[in-house]
Design an enzyme around this catalytic site. Structure first.
Site, PDB file in Angstrom:
ATOM      1  N   LYS A 175       0.869  -1.183   0.000  1.00  7.30           N
ATOM      2  CA  LYS A 175       0.000   0.000   0.000  1.00  7.30           C
ATOM      3  C   LYS A 175       0.907   1.235   0.000  1.00  7.30           C
ATOM      4  O   LYS A 175       1.475   1.594   1.025  1.00  7.30           O
ATOM      5  CB  LYS A 175      -0.876  -0.043   1.248  1.00  7.30           C
ATOM      6  CG  LYS A 175      -2.206   0.686   1.200  1.00  7.30           C
ATOM      7  CD  LYS A 175      -2.182   2.137   0.853  1.00  7.30           C
ATOM      8  CE  LYS A 175      -2.207   3.095   2.009  1.00  7.30           C
ATOM      9  NZ  LYS A 175      -2.132   4.522   1.556  1.00  7.30           N
ATOM     10  N   GLU A 248       9.537   2.669  10.951  1.00  2.00           N
ATOM     11  CA  GLU A 248      10.554   3.721  10.826  1.00  2.00           C
ATOM     12  C   GLU A 248       9.795   5.039  10.795  1.00  2.00           C
ATOM     13  O   GLU A 248       9.075   5.320   9.850  1.00  2.00           O
ATOM     14  CB  GLU A 248      11.389   3.488   9.557  1.00  2.00           C
ATOM     15  CG  GLU A 248      12.726   4.207   9.611  1.00  2.00           C
ATOM     16  CD  GLU A 248      12.641   5.638   9.134  1.00  2.00           C
ATOM     17  OE1 GLU A 248      12.341   6.528   9.977  1.00  2.00           O
ATOM     18  OE2 GLU A 248      12.859   5.880   7.945  1.00  2.00           O
ATOM     19  N   CYS A 282      13.505  11.548   6.184  1.00  5.13           N
ATOM     20  CA  CYS A 282      13.551  11.153   7.601  1.00  5.13           C
ATOM     21  C   CYS A 282      14.913  11.484   8.172  1.00  5.13           C
ATOM     22  O   CYS A 282      15.066  11.705   9.355  1.00  5.13           O
ATOM     23  CB  CYS A 282      13.335   9.663   7.749  1.00  5.13           C
ATOM     24  SG  CYS A 282      11.780   9.146   7.105  1.00  5.13           S
ATOM     25  N   GLU A 379       9.436  16.998  14.315  1.00  4.16           N
ATOM     26  CA  GLU A 379       9.779  16.770  12.906  1.00  4.16           C
ATOM     27  C   GLU A 379       8.851  17.612  12.027  1.00  4.16           C
ATOM     28  O   GLU A 379       7.637  17.418  12.038  1.00  4.16           O
ATOM     29  CB  GLU A 379       9.637  15.285  12.551  1.00  4.16           C
ATOM     30  CG  GLU A 379      10.185  14.995  11.169  1.00  4.16           C
ATOM     31  CD  GLU A 379      10.032  13.537  10.754  1.00  4.16           C
ATOM     32  OE1 GLU A 379       8.949  12.975  10.933  1.00  4.16           O
ATOM     33  OE2 GLU A 379      11.011  12.974  10.227  1.00  4.16           O
TER      34      GLU A 379
HETATM   35  C1  UN1 Z   1      14.012   8.499   4.361  1.00  3.07           C
HETATM   36  O1  UN1 Z   1      13.943   9.714   4.290  1.00  3.07           O
HETATM   37  O2  UN1 Z   1      13.100   7.875   4.948  1.00  3.07           O
HETATM   38  O3  UN1 Z   1      19.854   8.238   3.799  1.00  3.07           O
HETATM   39  C2  UN1 Z   1      15.030   7.671   3.716  1.00  3.07           C
HETATM   40  C3  UN1 Z   1      19.111   8.852   3.040  1.00  3.07           C
HETATM   41  C4  UN1 Z   1      18.366   8.114   1.967  1.00  3.07           C
HETATM   42  C5  UN1 Z   1      17.152   7.473   2.519  1.00  3.07           C
HETATM   43  C6  UN1 Z   1      16.264   8.368   3.315  1.00  3.07           C
HETATM   44  N1  UN1 Z   1      19.244   7.131   1.372  1.00  3.07           N
HETATM   45  O4  UN1 Z   1      18.928  10.056   3.160  1.00  3.07           O
END
Ligand code: UN1
Length: 489
Positions: A175, A248, A282, A379
């Site tokens: 999804k 995550e 992230c 965040e």
């Molecule tokens: C994310 O933002 O969830 O390390 C992943 C990084 C990328 C992956 C980010 N290779 O910034």
């Protein structure tokens, strides 16, 4: 109007039971409708789970190297279509084209890595405490995995989940985020063309509740892997029941800049980590923790560089920073600027919605932030960085660790001792030395501590842990009953 894209269930492209659709827009130009997509609901998820269940026996019994061959073919097709996919990704999600190519490359890397894993998938052997007895562990598939993915890496992150699940012999209900359904469809099309048997991978587009949470709650789904917002992660954990759950949930990642740092290097790192992908990673560097001795100098350097960042459509090679994903994200960034000002943060640059078509937001830098301000804690997922001055290394580490999240982190220093102490003391899943907070590679574990996540790490060899069960095997060839812990003489 063009025909809506379909769901992929049991090897067929079909309409959703609801018959309803939703649009996906180009965030740099919301009048550009990328396509219409099926609004999947409970009935569609149930069908997808049934298909995944039917496909499981044969797929899980297919030798892993054979499963790997399909992934190798898929990787090759990704490579051939890299430019086309990157352009589509920029159109649907907005990131600048060089980063979109990186997103597709990350999917290629992960697909190849996991394809190769088909010939490893190691367990281990270890001696028994008894004679004539052999002990080992082997990997077993889990069953049906529900994979729920975000829009910010719309090809890479689904690959982090789909490829290890497939190589481990699991079947999948996928999804994707409703902001990037076309990228998901392209990925599934490639795996279909690469020869994946029907029912092994099923795609249901649609809303988080009717589609996503039905997968999460489904009794037959054995594992959930989710990347996204922390609040959704908490709900998933509550609702999933007895399943393996991998979450995550983001970060509030910091870069420490010590007084002995190479400031130009740190500047490049902060610009890339803070404003790359418009801060929508992230792993984005949303805090910069700066030694007070170099604070003023570094602020000036930052402002000069931020001024030069060019906002625009990611397809334009001159663009440095693309749009945010949607209007809600733009409103969120705006509201955090107001919050930052109310809290007493000093706005050095940016802070506004520019007069542009599309969901743009100015690259923004606050200074004189304390660690307890909301803009230093929460965040934002936008191009907003908080500069936190500190008086020494210990205070820098304290500031770094003062957030609930713990994904990525970085320190710029020439002092080896400080670098190693930082590795030891920073509470995060990833620490970079003299490099930005972003740019994880697929063959290393990815994930974090504290509120960033639970479950095992994704990617690398630990990605196999996420999508397999371990079976412990004892083979007794002594020909008599041997009692462990008792017959030990
Ligand atoms: C994310 O933002 O969830 O390390 C992943 C990084 C990328 C992956 C980010 N290779 O910034």
């Amino acid at each position: 109007m063009s025909t809506p894209y379909k769901l992929y269930i049991d090897g067929k492209w079909i309409n959703s039971e609801s018959g309803e659709t939703f649009p996906s827009l180009n965030p740099a130009n919301p009048k550009d409708i990328v396509g219409r997509f099926q609004l999947g609901n409970e009935d569609d998820v149930n069908k997808a789970v049934d298909a995944a269940e039917r496909a499981f026996k044969k797929w899980s019994e297919t030798p892993a190297p054979k499963r790997g061959q399909i992934l190798f073919r898929a990787a090759q097709m990704f490579r051939e279509r890299k430019e086309e996919l990157a352009r589509l990704l920029t159109r649907e999600m907005g990131k600048v084209i060089t980063e979109a190519r990186g997103d597709v490359q990350e999917a290629i890397d992960m697909t190849e890595y996991m394809a190769g894993e088909g010939r490893r998938m190691f367990g281990y052997t270890t001696p028994s405490e008894l004679r004539d007895k052999f002990c080992m562990t082997i990997r077993m598939p889990i069953g049906i995995c529900g994979l729920i993915t975000p829009w910010n890496f719309p090809i890479a992150i689904p690959s982090w989940k789909i490829m290890p699940a497939l190589i481990c012999g699991d079947t999948v209900v996928f999804k994707p985020s409703s902001d990037t359904p076309l990228c998901a469809i392209k990925l599934v099309e490639i795996l279909e063309k690469a020869g994946l048997p029907k029912g092994v991978l099923n795609l249901v587009t649609g809303p988080g509740e009717a589609a996503g949470m039905t997968i999460v709650r489904h009794e037959k789904v054995r594992a959930i892997s989710f990347t996204g917002h922390r609040d959704t992660g908490k709900t998933i954990l509550k609702e999933a029941g007895l399943k393996k759950v991998g979450l995550e949930l983001g970060g509030k990642n910091g870069i420490i800049v010590m007084d002995d740092a190479d400031l130009n290097l740190a500047l490049d790192g902060l610009i890339w980590g803070g404003y790359g992908t418009t801060g929508q990673r992230c792993t984005a560097a949303s805090r910069v923790i700066v030694h007070e001795k170099i604070k003023e100098k570094f602020e000036k350097m930052l402002v000069n560089r931020i001024k030069k960042l060019k906002l625009g459509n990611g397809l334009n090679p001159k663009t440095d920073v693309g749009p945010l994903i949607n209007k809600a994200a733009q409103d969120k960034s705006k509201s955090y600027v107001d919050i930052g000002l109310e809290e007493g943060g000093k706005l050095l640059i940016g802070g506004k919605v520019p007069r542009m078509n599309g969901f743009f937001f100015e690259p923004t830098l606050f200074t004189d932030c304390s660690i307890d301000m909301r803009i230093s804690q929460e965040e934002i997922f936008g191009p907003i960085v908080s500069l936190i001055p500190v008086k020494d290394f210990d205070e820098a580490i304290e500031a770094m660790n003062s957030v609930e999240y713990g994904l990525s982190s970085s320190i710029y220093t020439k002092d080896m001792r400080k670098a190693f102490l930082a590795i030891q003391r920073i509470e995060a899943g990833i620490t970079y030395i003299n490099s930005s907070t972003i740019g994880a590679e697929v063959h290393l574990p990815f994930g974090g501590v504290k509120h960033t996540g639970i479950g095992t790490r994704e990617a690398g060899i630990l990605g196999i842990d996420e999508f397999s069960e371990v079976k412990t095997v004892y083979v007794d060839y002594s020909g008599k009953l041997q009692k462990a812990q008792i017959d030990i003489k």
